[in-house]
Design an enzyme around this catalytic site. Structure first.
Site, PDB file in Angstrom:
ATOM      1  N   SER A 111      -3.138   3.926  -2.568  1.00 42.47           N
ATOM      2  CA  SER A 111      -3.083   2.642  -3.280  1.00 42.47           C
ATOM      3  C   SER A 111      -3.641   2.769  -4.694  1.00 42.47           C
ATOM      4  CB  SER A 111      -3.794   1.540  -2.496  1.00 42.47           C
ATOM      5  OG  SER A 111      -3.031   1.168  -1.375  1.00 42.47           O
TER       6      SER A 111
ATOM      7  N   HIS B 201       0.841  -1.196   0.000  1.00 46.52           N
ATOM      8  CA  HIS B 201       0.000   0.000   0.000  1.00 46.52           C
ATOM      9  C   HIS B 201       0.873   1.240   0.000  1.00 46.52           C
ATOM     10  CE1 HIS B 201       0.392   1.850   4.025  1.00 46.52           C
ATOM     11  NE2 HIS B 201       0.661   0.620   4.428  1.00 46.52           N
ATOM     12  N   CYS B 202       0.284   2.325  -0.472  1.00 46.94           N
ATOM     13  CA  CYS B 202       0.896   3.648  -0.401  1.00 46.94           C
ATOM     14  C   CYS B 202      -0.142   4.551   0.240  1.00 46.94           C
ATOM     15  CB  CYS B 202       1.322   4.138  -1.791  1.00 46.94           C
ATOM     16  SG  CYS B 202      -0.010   4.214  -3.002  1.00 46.94           S
ATOM     17  N   ALA B 203      -0.159   5.823  -0.072  1.00 43.39           N
ATOM     18  CA  ALA B 203      -1.132   6.728   0.538  1.00 43.39           C
ATOM     19  C   ALA B 203      -2.553   6.377   0.101  1.00 43.39           C
ATOM     20  CB  ALA B 203      -0.809   8.177   0.201  1.00 43.39           C
TER      21      ALA B 203
ATOM     22  N   PHE C  49      -3.208   4.060   2.924  1.00 43.82           N
ATOM     23  CA  PHE C  49      -3.139   4.508   4.315  1.00 43.82           C
ATOM     24  C   PHE C  49      -4.099   5.655   4.589  1.00 43.82           C
ATOM     25  CE2 PHE C  49      -1.520   6.530   8.148  1.00 43.82           C
ATOM     26  CZ  PHE C  49      -1.461   5.416   8.976  1.00 43.82           C
TER      27      PHE C  49
END
Length: 148
Positions: free
Chosen positions: A81, A77-79, A125
């Site tokens: 996704s 995941h990133c900020a 996130f």
């Protein structure tokens, strides 16, 4: 085998939260947070932080950690996704495919790689912190002021 974005599966935040809080009855999993400088302000408890630009280089380390602990699911995941998370998951899938196609790879490693599930956290996130930012059982280092 060629992988495309349509090969990616997504996991809902609620399912991941359930896995984290019920470790004994959940599948063995590893969360990989690929945010860069935006990693500040909190993260999913127990995640492995590898900035997105480093995923290609760190794929061997991710696989080694998974193999060592018999982890069969990895969640990127990133900020949000939408870009870095899915892109990193794709890089990792391609790396796994290289292992499977390597004639010199250890047969045990190939068998393990064949069982790995790769997913992306739906909403990244940003969604996670909206739902569980203040929940210290699943989130670490949360700074609410950074998210307001």
């Amino acid at each position: 085998m060629t992988f495309t974005i349509t090969d990616l599966s997504y996991i809902q935040p609620a399912k991941l939260k359930a896995w984290i809080t019920k470790v004994n009855s959940s599948p063995q999993f590893l969360v990989v947070d690929v945010r860069d400088s935006d990693f500040i302000g909190g993260h999913i408890k127990g995640c492995l932080h590898i900035p997105s630009a480093d995923i290609g280089y760190e794929s061997t380390n991710i696989l080694t950690r998974m193999f060592k602990h018999d982890i069969t699911t990895v969640i990127f995941h990133c900020a949000l996704s939408q870009q870095r998370g899915p892109s990193s998951a794709m890089k990792f899938l391609r790396y796994l495919n290289e292992v499977l196609e390597d004639a010199t790879a250890d047969p045990k490693e190939k068998a393990f790689v064949n069982k790995i599930n790769v997913s992306v956290l739906r909403g990244g996130f940003v969604k996670w912190q909206e739902l569980y930012g203040k929940d210290t059982s699943v989130t670490e280092g949360y700074e609410q002021s950074l998210w307001e």
